[in-house]
Design a protein around this motif. Structure first.
Motif, PDB file in Angstrom:
ATOM      1  N   VAL B 277       0.825  -1.202   0.000  1.00  0.00           N
ATOM      2  CA  VAL B 277       0.000   0.000   0.000  1.00  0.00           C
ATOM      3  C   VAL B 277       0.862   1.257   0.000  1.00  0.00           C
ATOM      4  O   VAL B 277       0.728   2.122  -0.841  1.00  0.00           O
ATOM      5  N   CYS B 278       1.805   1.342   0.963  1.00  0.00           N
ATOM      6  CA  CYS B 278       2.535   2.597   1.101  1.00  0.00           C
ATOM      7  C   CYS B 278       4.002   2.466   0.702  1.00  0.00           C
ATOM      8  O   CYS B 278       4.734   3.443   0.790  1.00  0.00           O
ATOM      9  N   SER B 290       3.344  -1.153   9.818  1.00  0.00           N
ATOM     10  CA  SER B 290       3.406  -0.249  10.963  1.00  0.00           C
ATOM     11  C   SER B 290       3.311   1.204  10.512  1.00  0.00           C
ATOM     12  O   SER B 290       3.049   2.093  11.295  1.00  0.00           O
ATOM     13  N   THR B 291       3.536   1.471   9.220  1.00  0.00           N
ATOM     14  CA  THR B 291       3.476   2.846   8.750  1.00  0.00           C
ATOM     15  C   THR B 291       2.046   3.254   8.411  1.00  0.00           C
ATOM     16  O   THR B 291       1.557   4.274   8.859  1.00  0.00           O
ATOM     17  N   CYS B 292       1.372   2.422   7.594  1.00  0.00           N
ATOM     18  CA  CYS B 292       0.048   2.838   7.138  1.00  0.00           C
ATOM     19  C   CYS B 292      -1.067   2.003   7.755  1.00  0.00           C
ATOM     20  O   CYS B 292      -2.237   2.305   7.564  1.00  0.00           O
ATOM     21  N   GLY B 293      -0.731   0.963   8.451  1.00  0.00           N
ATOM     22  CA  GLY B 293      -1.753   0.187   9.137  1.00  0.00           C
ATOM     23  C   GLY B 293      -2.486  -0.809   8.255  1.00  0.00           C
ATOM     24  O   GLY B 293      -3.495  -1.370   8.670  1.00  0.00           O
TER      25      GLY B 293
END
Lengths: 633, 314
Positions: B277-278, B290-293
């Motif tokens: 995703v990110c 852990s960054t974008c969930g």
């Protein structure tokens, strides 16, 4: 084998051995490999079974034409004979068209510069395809699941993207991947394409129907006119007289065809008259022309009501002097009447043109009834009459000051100016990026340089002080001794050596863009190979972990294809001129590495699978006993 | 390089934007050694800038310092030529009142005094903010690159013909993973502007960021084994103007470190997990980014149970 194939479409269609013949009634069946036609009367003709492999192209007649024809060509040249089918309706033909299109596209050999390469790769893959009867069956069953809309979307996507088309030809065309597999990784593209297709209304053309253009075939003395329901509708709108005659005569006195033949004759006669060829038309049907002659009877009832509706305070003196129909030198000009010549033939002609133009302008301003779908002249006549009645009604309402009218007008405007292709594009479904806690990454202080020199005895304060002190000591003059010549010479020879090493290892062109050195054809080849390899690898890795026979089959198929590609790339590399060999081999290197990794994985998995099979074979006796007992029980 | 083909730029006039690292943690005796100090660096830079300006009378140079307490424009040759009326650089950061002196003084004394001022100002800032927890020890490389790009951008909007812009980073500290994204963005901007970033790495370690910057923008990356002879390296390699580089052989590094640093432990990794995703990079697999969930769903391979995997396109 042929019977086992699924039928994609069954439709009634006439087979026409030639254009002139009426055609034999029958049923056309489309399967992934054959187009089969069976006559209704078994004695009338032998059933046909056309292998799609032999078909190069197919043609369709346009929607406006009389018959829904489809021609399957065994040759690209459209003049050569092919198989001609006439469908009962355009709907039937439109169902068959995309299916035939996609099947033919699948059987087409790849075109373009990559064709030689593809032919080489077909060698190892083609036999494996035919040796597995399940391959074709599976492909067909998957083809069946695909809706026609999706087939059309695929075709549209391929038509737009030449690179993708090449890839599709290389992978699907040679049977390495099925169509479904190929598209399963490109759903986004298809969705985008689907979003683009919408039933946007085409606006009304303000073009004037000047005259029907007859088609002369040159050989015979025949002149043919082509009338579609749309043209008839326009004729009715622009020539109220024709509509009036139509309502009077059809279908009681004249049949539909007779009426239009007569109309066309009159039109032709008229056009010939205009061209001045009096003699040529002397023997033509005067009666026909008489029927459509506009005898200028003055304002019609409809127009009279309009004239009556004019604001009574308006000074109509000018209008009364030269009435609406008989004016010769311009409507609405006030004259004394003394100087006017009588209406001549010439002025009548001019008046007719002016009248036609005015009428056309009125039609354009009235607009076409929304949502019309005119299939035949009767419907066209009805539509025009209905529109006229509605306009009258609306006019009378407007006089009464209907407030709802303005509302409706606005709604209609809104509806008409709604352009679906200007709407914001629907976003591809995606999880929105939501950085929950950017500090987790950005603000964690992992020691910069300090961590490396943390062991030093100096505190931060001392470091700052030392730096300030040093910066303060910078001399601005007498810098001659900053760099001793001996040291400079050392550096000089060092850099020199470094350059020599890099030239020796990477050639003089080191550091330049590899692709820029290559000629376009080689570059295309490199891109093409890399794209094919990437696509194959994506599917290859997608097949793991292998949990079913289908996936195993796919992995095997892809591995064979990749081996073919590997060899082909090796040959390409060796075949190109020596000056380009170096950059090409550098460009191919990562591709080879990726393929090697895939082969290594395949082999290790293969070994694991064999080991598992052996273990299963060792355990089998117990299992066999178990089942035997169960059966006995 | 590619810049040679842009017709609106002259091929023999250059604009060089130099970033100098002013970080006490690399200029201490343990980091760099006694042989090379900030004093020696500034003295050699004075000679280099003077020689560069002598190469062509229209050559321009701007110098930006990058430190732990911020970045500053300290020198702009265009300002001294145009005279005091419009001599103010875009962001002078407290050093503006020295600009008008340039007419009378030599470049050397200007540079020296500016650097002294920047250093003492940075020390003061460090003292003022020193009480609040862990002090920042990393150099704002991304900030310096961004300021340099802004300067280049301003020149590219000026009258034509424009000088050929390029950047030179004199850098010493190792990469700061915190600035990974900002630094990469600056590099991509430079790439788009066709501004090569030349790098002279005077620290002990190679910088993966700057290696990638030089690689992406077509600049030259150098890590001199003898930083104390910086001047000689600078005169031999980054002094080449872009037009001449087409004909000259420059020392090229054998390889570029393309590794990224992972987001979870800040380790430099060559194989890792990337969030779909990110695009965050991780060295360990986790079920959630852990960054974008984003939560990852995995197809469970259970070949032993004979569970049927979902057919693609089924």
């Amino acid at each position: 084998m042929a019977e086992a194939e699924s039928v994609l479409l069954t439709v009634r269609a006439k087979y026409k051995p030639s254009m002139k013949e009426a055609g034999l009634e029958g049923v056309l069946m489309l399967t992934p490999r054959f187009a089969k036609w069976t006559p209704n009367n078994p004695g009338a003709a032998t059933p046909l079974s056309i292998d799609f492999k032999t078909i190069k192209k197919h043609f369709n007649t346009k929607e406006e034409s009389k018959k829904a024809l489809m021609k399957l060509m065994t040759d690209v040249d459209p003049k050569k004979p092919g198989f001609m089918f006439e469908f009962n309706s355009f709907d039937d033909r439109n169902k068959a068209n995309p299916i035939v299109g996609s099947i033919i596209a699948r059987h087409q050999p790849p075109v373009g510069p990559s064709s030689s390469g593809a032919a080489a790769s077909a060698g190892p893959t083609a036999p494996s395809q035919t040796s597995k009867p399940s391959g074709a069956g599976r492909a067909s069953s998957q083809l069946e699941n695909v809706s026609q809309a999706e087939i059309e979307q695929r075709m549209a996507v391929l038509a737009k993207d030449a690179d993708l088309r090449k890839l599709h030809e290389q992978l699907v065309g040679t049977g390495i991947l099925t169509d479904a597999e190929f598209w399963s990784t490109r759903k986004g593209l298809l969705e985008k394409e689907a979003a683009k297709q919408s039933d946007q209304k085409t606006g009304l053309s303000s073009q004037m129907l000047t005259a029907l253009k007859p088609v002369v075939d040159g050989r015979t003395n025949k002149v043919s006119f082509n009338l579609t329901p749309q043209i008839i509708h326009q004729i009715f709108q622009e020539r109220p007289l024709v509509l009036q005659r139509y309502m009077e005569n059809v279908p009681d006195k004249l049949s539909e065809a007779e009426f239009w033949t007569r109309y066309c004759k009159a039109e032709y006669l008229h056009s010939q008259r205009r061209a001045g060829a009096q003699a040529a038309v002397a023997d033509m049907d005067e009666e026909a022309e008489a029927m459509f002659r506009d005898d200028d009877a003055g304002p019609s009832r409809e127009e009279q009501t309009k004239i009556r509706g004019v604001d009574p305070t308006l000074n109509m003196a000018a209008d009364q002097a030269d009435d609406y129909y008989q004016s010769t030198s311009g409507y609405g000009l006030l004259r004394d009447g003394g100087k006017e010549a009588g209406p001549s033939r010439e002025s009548a002609k001019k008046r007719k043109i002016a009248h036609d133009i005015n009428r056309h302008a009125a039609v354009v301003l009235d607009g076409r009834p929304a949502g019309e779908d005119i299939k035949d002249p009767a419907a066209a006549a009805a539509a025009v009459n209905a529109a006229r009645a509605a306009a009258q009604l609306a006019g009378s309402r407007a006089e009464n000051g209907d407030p709802a009218r303005e509302q409706r007008w606005h709604e209609k405007l809104q509806e008409a100016t709604d352009m679906p292709d200007l709407h914001p594009q629907p976003q591809a479904p995606a999880v929105p990026l939501r950085i929950e806690d950017p500090r987790r990454y950005f603000d964690v202080s992992t020691g910069g340089p300090a961590s490396t020199s943390a062991g030093g005895p100096q505190t931060d304060g001392a470091l700052w002080a030392a730096m300030r002190e040093q910066a303060g000591a910078v001399r601005t003059e007498g810098l001659g001794g900053v760099l001793p010549p001996a040291k400079a010479f050392q550096v000089l020879s060092e850099v020199q050596q470094q350059i020599q090493v890099s030239v020796a290892s990477a050639g003089k062109k080191a550091g330049q863009d590899l692709l820029k050195q290559l000629p376009a054809s080689v570059k295309d080849d490199v891109f093409q190979s890399a794209a094919t390899a990437h696509e194959m690898l994506r599917h290859f890795w997608g097949a793991y972990p292998i949990t079913s026979a289908t996936l195993l089959n796919k992995a095997n198929r892809l591995k064979d294809a990749m081996a073919g590609l590997y060899e082909r790339m090796q040959r390409t590399k060796e075949g190109i001129p020596s000056e380009y060999r170096e950059p090409v081999s550098q460009l191919f290197k990562p591709v080879f590495q990726m393929l090697d990794a895939a082969f290594a994985h395949y082999e290790s998995e293969e070994e694991l699978r064999k080991a598992r099979q052996q273990r299963a074979a060792a355990n089998r006796p117990a299992g066999v006993n178990g089942t035997a007992q169960a059966a006995a029980g | 390089m590619a810049q040679g083909t842009v017709p609106s730029r002259t091929d023999d006039v250059s604009l060089m934007v130099i970033t100098l690292e002013i970080n006490p943690y690399i200029w201490d005796k343990h980091g760099m050694g006694a042989a090379f100090s900030i004093q020696a660096m500034v003295e050699q830079m004075i000679i280099f800038v003077n020689s560069y300006l002598l190469l062509h009378h229209q050559n321009q140079v701007a110098i930006i310092t990058a430190g732990t307490e911020g970045c500053a424009y300290i020198f702009d040759s265009a300002a001294s030529k145009q005279g005091p009326s419009n001599a103010q650089p875009a962001a002078t950061n407290g050093s503006a009142n020295g600009v008008s002196e340039e007419g009378e003084r030599g470049i050397g004394s200007i540079l020296a005094s500016r650097i002294q001022r920047v250093v003492s100002e940075a020390e003061q800032k460090w003292k003022d903010g020193g009480s609040g927890g862990e002090p920042n020890r990393t150099t704002y490389l991304s900030g310096a690159l961004s300021m340099a790009l802004c300067y280049v951008q301003r020149c590219l909007r000026g009258p034509k013909p424009q000088p050929q812009p390029r950047m030179l980073c004199i850098h010493g500290s190792p990469d700061a993973p915190q600035q990974y994204i900002a630094t990469m963005n600056a590099m991509f901007s430079a790439q788009k502007l066709q501004v090569p970033i030349d790098v002279c790495m005077i620290g002990g370690q190679d910088s993966a960021f700057l290696q990638q910057a030089a690689h992406l923008t077509g600049g030259l990356y150098q890590k001199p084994p003898r930083p104390e002879a910086l001047l000689q390296y600078l005169l031999m390699v980054p002094a080449m103007d872009l037009h001449s580089r087409q004909f000259l052989l420059a020392p090229r590094p054998a390889g570029v470190d393309f590794r990224a640093s992972c987001f979870c432990h800040k380790k430099t990794i060559d194989l890792g997990f990337v969030c779909s995703v990110c695009l965050s990079i991780f060295c360990q697999f986790s079920r959630e980014c852990s960054t974008c969930g984003a939560v990852y769903t995995m197809a469970r391979p259970t070949p032993a149970a004979g569970a049927k995997r979902k057919e693609p396109e089924a």
